[in-house]
Motif scaffolding. Structure first.
Motif, short mmCIF file in Angstrom:
data_model
loop_
_atom_site.label_atom_id
_atom_site.label_comp_id
_atom_site.label_asym_id
_atom_site.label_seq_id
_atom_site.Cartn_x
_atom_site.Cartn_y
_atom_site.Cartn_z
N SER A 116 0.35 6.45 2.85
CA SER A 116 0.31 6.79 1.43
C SER A 116 -0.34 8.14 1.20
O SER A 116 0.14 8.95 0.40
CB SER A 116 -0.45 5.70 0.66
N HIS A 172 2.51 2.32 -3.47
CA HIS A 172 1.69 2.67 -4.63
C HIS A 172 0.80 3.86 -4.33
O HIS A 172 0.47 4.14 -3.17
CB HIS A 172 0.82 1.47 -5.06
N ASP A 173 0.40 4.52 -5.39
CA ASP A 173 -0.56 5.61 -5.29
C ASP A 173 -1.87 5.07 -4.71
O ASP A 173 -2.36 4.03 -5.13
CB ASP A 173 -0.82 6.21 -6.67
N ILE A 174 -2.42 5.77 -3.72
CA ILE A 174 -3.62 5.30 -3.03
C ILE A 174 -4.79 5.10 -3.99
O ILE A 174 -5.62 4.21 -3.82
CB ILE A 174 -4.02 6.28 -1.90
N GLY A 212 -1.18 1.63 6.18
CA GLY A 212 -0.58 1.83 4.86
C GLY A 212 -1.26 2.93 4.08
O GLY A 212 -0.60 3.77 3.45
N VAL A 234 0.83 -1.21 0.00
CA VAL A 234 0.00 0.00 0.00
C VAL A 234 0.86 1.26 0.00
O VAL A 234 0.58 2.21 -0.74
CB VAL A 234 -0.96 -0.01 1.21
N ILE A 235 1.93 1.29 0.81
CA ILE A 235 2.74 2.51 0.89
C ILE A 235 3.60 2.71 -0.36
O ILE A 235 4.09 3.81 -0.61
CB ILE A 235 3.63 2.52 2.15
N THR A 253 7.58 9.32 4.26
CA THR A 253 8.54 8.30 3.84
C THR A 253 9.11 7.62 5.07
O THR A 253 9.66 8.29 5.96
CB THR A 253 9.69 8.93 3.02
#
Length: 318
Positions: free
Chosen positions: A183, A55-57, A179, A52-53, A188
């Motif tokens: 995101s 990739h784009d939500i 996550g 999840v973190i 980071t």
């Protein structure tokens, strides 16, 4: 077909190794259960968190995928439940468990390792979406139907509150929420923390398959033939078929995600299915169905993937 077998056979070979290891007492079954707890509470949540973190939500939270996979799973659940309740004359608890067995895949332990080999990183995105349906729709529905059948004097609101309170503490749900929060915020994670998450996530696939094999030791295929056959047919044939048909109605969904959805739907029911069945006194039905479905899924998964590849109905496999 040989290319497909090259993908599926290693998965089931690891399951066989787990079975042999426990059967020969090289690894005690209690140790295998502990490995399963590690996967459920640490490895799989870290896998979802990493996915999840990274990739784009908006790509992770794919409403088209959720609609198709969720609708298909609910249709199969309803078919299983009402057939068992109205035709087979089973109790409400038994019918709910049959619906669950037909509509809830072993996405994390069997589906993910296969789809990962087939599609790469897309497997993690689809896994997170499948877990949303399984943990926020199918599981609560089963528990609500099962608990309400025996909860005399307990209001529906109390049953719902108890069910969702339990789900809120589920490590998989917590990982998805954390996550998504990371995101959305754009935070980071420090390198050492991400490395820990990455290492734990990487252990999920092989350890999970080993645990599946070890868990099959001692399960008996006795009695309950009609219930078992109905559940296994619903899970291995009806569930992926209905998901496949519904995906044809969603033109805007990425073809690779469609392949992932069918791949996850082809997996047998979740490995803890007998535990849910034990909750309502139907553990024999759950254990027999799990063993039969897991054993036969090598044939059905390989066949389904071969058909997707040979027909290229969603496009060629990557």
């Amino acid at each position: 077909m040989l290319d497909i077998l090259a993908i599926t056979s290693p998965i089931f070979l690891i399951i066989a190794i787990g079975y042999i290891a426990v059967y020969r007492n090289i690894v005690a079954q209690t140790v295998a259960r502990g490995m399963g707890a590690f996967v459920i509470n640490f490895a799989l949540p870290c896998l979802l968190l990493r996915t999840v973190i990274a990739h784009d939500i908006n790509k992770v939270f794919d409403t088209n995928y959720l609609a198709a996979y969720g609708s298909g799973s609910l249709i199969v659940f309803a078919l299983g439940y009402f057939f068992a309740r109205l035709i087979a004359k089973k109790s409400q608890q038994n019918a709910a468990l049959q619906g669950m067995g037909m509509s809830m895949s072993n996405s994390g332990f069997i589906g993910y390792p296969i789809v990962l080999q087939l599609l790469g990183p897309t497997a993690g995105i689809a896994l997170a979406l499948c877990f949303i349906i399984e943990n926020l729709v199918i599981t609560p529905l089963t528990l609500i139907l099962g608990d309400s059948a025996e909860a005399e004097g307990t209001s529906r609101w109390q049953i719902l509150r108890k069910t969702f309170t339990r789900l809120a503490r589920n490590p998989i749900i917590v990982a998805i929420v954390i996550g998504m929060s990371i995101s959305i915020s754009g935070i980071t994670l420090p390198g050492p923390i991400f490395s820990v998450i990455d290492m734990l996530a990487s252990a999920s696939g092989p350890v999970a398959l080993f645990v599946i094999g070890g868990g099959l030791v001692g399960l008996k295929l006795r009695g309950l033939r009609f219930d078992m056959a109905r559940i296994v047919f619903g899970k291995l044939v009806l569930h992926p078929l209905i998901i496949f048909l519904l995906l044809g109605l969603v033109p805007d969904l990425d073809p690779v995600m469609k392949i992932a959805a069918v791949g996850y739907a082809c997996a047998p029911m979740l490995s803890v299915y007998p535990i849910y069945c034990q909750r309502y006194g139907h553990e024999a039905m759950g254990a027999a169905s799990l063993m039969a479905a897991t054993s036969l899924s090598f044939i059905t998964i390989s066949t389904a993937l071969w058909l997707l590849d040979s027909t290229a109905v969603f496009g060629p496999l990557p």
